[in-house]
Write a protein that holds these residues in place. Sequence first.
Motif, PDB file in Angstrom:
ATOM      1  N   GLY A  84       0.804  -1.214   0.000  1.00 37.25           N
ATOM      2  CA  GLY A  84       0.000   0.000   0.000  1.00 37.25           C
ATOM      3  C   GLY A  84       0.842   1.270   0.000  1.00 37.25           C
ATOM      4  N   GLU A  85       0.201   2.380   0.392  1.00 38.90           N
ATOM      5  CA  GLU A  85       0.891   3.664   0.443  1.00 38.90           C
ATOM      6  C   GLU A  85       1.923   3.642   1.564  1.00 38.90           C
ATOM      7  OE1 GLU A  85       0.623   6.288  -1.516  1.00 38.90           O
ATOM      8  OE2 GLU A  85      -0.970   5.472  -2.775  1.00 38.90           O
ATOM      9  N   GLN A  86       3.173   3.974   1.227  1.00 41.74           N
ATOM     10  CA  GLN A  86       4.249   3.909   2.211  1.00 41.74           C
ATOM     11  C   GLN A  86       5.158   5.119   2.079  1.00 41.74           C
ATOM     12  OE1 GLN A  86       6.017  -0.225   1.453  1.00 41.74           O
ATOM     13  NE2 GLN A  86       4.573   0.162  -0.193  1.00 41.74           N
ATOM     14  N   ILE A  87       5.624   5.609   3.215  1.00 40.04           N
ATOM     15  CA  ILE A  87       6.649   6.646   3.230  1.00 40.04           C
ATOM     16  C   ILE A  87       7.851   6.079   3.963  1.00 40.04           C
ATOM     17  CG2 ILE A  87       7.282   8.935   4.013  1.00 40.04           C
ATOM     18  CD1 ILE A  87       4.399   9.781   3.761  1.00 40.04           C
ATOM     19  N   LEU A  88       8.952   5.872   3.224  1.00 36.47           N
ATOM     20  CA  LEU A  88      10.175   5.273   3.778  1.00 36.47           C
ATOM     21  C   LEU A  88      11.215   6.357   4.024  1.00 36.47           C
ATOM     22  CD1 LEU A  88       8.773   2.801   2.266  1.00 36.47           C
ATOM     23  CD2 LEU A  88      11.063   1.851   2.110  1.00 36.47           C
ATOM     24  N   ALA A  89      11.799   6.323   5.206  1.00 30.10           N
ATOM     25  CA  ALA A  89      12.867   7.258   5.544  1.00 30.10           C
ATOM     26  C   ALA A  89      14.022   6.482   6.166  1.00 30.10           C
ATOM     27  CB  ALA A  89      12.361   8.320   6.519  1.00 30.10           C
ATOM     28  N   LYS A  90      15.225   6.713   5.658  1.00 33.74           N
ATOM     29  CA  LYS A  90      16.410   5.999   6.148  1.00 33.74           C
ATOM     30  C   LYS A  90      16.970   6.688   7.385  1.00 33.74           C
ATOM     31  CE  LYS A  90      20.043   6.069   3.468  1.00 33.74           C
ATOM     32  NZ  LYS A  90      20.933   5.742   2.334  1.00 33.74           N
ATOM     33  N   LYS A  91      17.359   5.879   8.371  1.00 31.41           N
ATOM     34  CA  LYS A  91      17.944   6.428   9.589  1.00 31.41           C
ATOM     35  C   LYS A  91      19.424   6.083   9.702  1.00 31.41           C
ATOM     36  CE  LYS A  91      15.491   6.727  13.266  1.00 31.41           C
ATOM     37  NZ  LYS A  91      14.707   6.468  14.499  1.00 31.41           N
ATOM     38  N   ASP A  92      19.759   4.811   9.466  1.00 30.54           N
ATOM     39  CA  ASP A  92      21.158   4.392   9.596  1.00 30.54           C
ATOM     40  C   ASP A  92      21.361   3.114   8.787  1.00 30.54           C
ATOM     41  OD1 ASP A  92      23.848   4.424  10.822  1.00 30.54           O
ATOM     42  OD2 ASP A  92      23.135   2.561  11.727  1.00 30.54           O
ATOM     43  N   VAL A  93      22.448   3.086   7.992  1.00 29.21           N
ATOM     44  CA  VAL A  93      22.721   1.933   7.138  1.00 29.21           C
ATOM     45  C   VAL A  93      24.182   1.542   7.302  1.00 29.21           C
ATOM     46  CG1 VAL A  93      22.758   1.035   4.786  1.00 29.21           C
ATOM     47  CG2 VAL A  93      20.980   2.641   5.457  1.00 29.21           C
ATOM     48  N   SER A  94      24.456   0.248   7.496  1.00 25.21           N
ATOM     49  CA  SER A  94      25.834  -0.216   7.620  1.00 25.21           C
ATOM     50  C   SER A  94      26.515  -0.192   6.256  1.00 25.21           C
ATOM     51  CB  SER A  94      25.867  -1.632   8.196  1.00 25.21           C
ATOM     52  OG  SER A  94      25.273  -2.563   7.306  1.00 25.21           O
ATOM     53  N   ASN A  95      27.837  -0.089   6.262  1.00 27.20           N
ATOM     54  CA  ASN A  95      28.583  -0.008   5.002  1.00 27.20           C
ATOM     55  C   ASN A  95      28.440  -1.253   4.138  1.00 27.20           C
ATOM     56  OD1 ASN A  95      29.562   2.560   5.638  1.00 27.20           O
ATOM     57  ND2 ASN A  95      31.355   1.731   6.714  1.00 27.20           N
ATOM     58  N   ASP A  96      28.181  -2.392   4.769  1.00 23.97           N
ATOM     59  CA  ASP A  96      28.093  -3.636   4.009  1.00 23.97           C
ATOM     60  C   ASP A  96      26.649  -4.035   3.680  1.00 23.97           C
ATOM     61  OD1 ASP A  96      27.429  -4.104   6.647  1.00 23.97           O
ATOM     62  OD2 ASP A  96      28.308  -6.127   6.697  1.00 23.97           O
ATOM     63  N   PHE A  97      25.715  -3.082   3.842  1.00 29.11           N
ATOM     64  CA  PHE A  97      24.309  -3.404   3.578  1.00 29.11           C
ATOM     65  C   PHE A  97      24.065  -3.668   2.098  1.00 29.11           C
ATOM     66  CE2 PHE A  97      19.966  -1.903   2.449  1.00 29.11           C
ATOM     67  CZ  PHE A  97      19.251  -2.893   3.110  1.00 29.11           C
TER      68      PHE A  97
END
Length: 296
Positions: A84-97
């Motif tokens: 459905g309708e989604q709003i995605l916001a990134k907070k923290d991502v590891s370098n190997d993601f």
Amino acid sequence: MNTTSVKNIRQLSMIDARRFATARLSSATDDLLVIDDISHFDFSEQALQMSFLIFCYCTSGRCHFTVNSQTLCLESGDLFIGVGEQILAKKDVSNDFSAKIILVSHECMQDSIVGLHQLWPFLLYIYKHPVIHLDAAERIWVEGSYTEVLRRVKAYSHRYRRESVTALIRLFYFDMCDVLARRAPVAHTQQTSSYNIFDKFIHLLSDNFRSERNVSWYSDQLCLTPKYLSEVVKNVSGRTAGQWIANFVVMEIKQLLANTSLSVKEIAVRLNFSNQSFLGKYFKNATGFSPSDYRK
């Protein structure tokens, strides 16, 4: 990129996402995209608003992000399902993601889950628990399913390529229902009032959509006003009660047109339409096609 920014939120369509696709089902409609490299989805500065179905399998590392204000963590071996309708916001991502993604348009999703009403009771669980922690056997299944979908999407010379991919997606849904069935009961007692109403509505709808299409009928069964039911369903799922009813009915019509020899008149009787003309108008308003054109 074809995007529109509103209050630091960027609209992302299937057309926008196709530039990142490893393979896509159709060059004309962008209804299913397979993406091997998620690194291009940079939403560190702006949140992304999307309205398609997302299957995102994390192959390494981790990502902390929010979906409609719900904070989530996706780690290696986890599967994220966005509906459905989604709003995605990134907070923290590891370098190997890293992750593998399959994006399915709303229209393609409707076509591929025609008749799969087994899936609907699990929607509540998916909305509340969009990140699924898979065990070793389930990880092997997801990785194998992704590989096979990618292979089929790339089989451009296959005469029945679209049909075979649709069949694979349907099979994936059935397998996903099995995975969710082992988890959904755990969260049943933790439902809030709104989620509980949505859960009851979906089950009621699944049993009665062939004969009842009015929101007021469902609200009466739940001892609620139509307005309140629609507001609750909208807040939980991003769609109104009326939109859910229409989706169920349209998918059933599609299923009967595609997989049976019933006439439009017979389908109208089966789904409690007053006549086939009314069914035809209902179907065309929802899909842009007449029943006879869809059946061709």
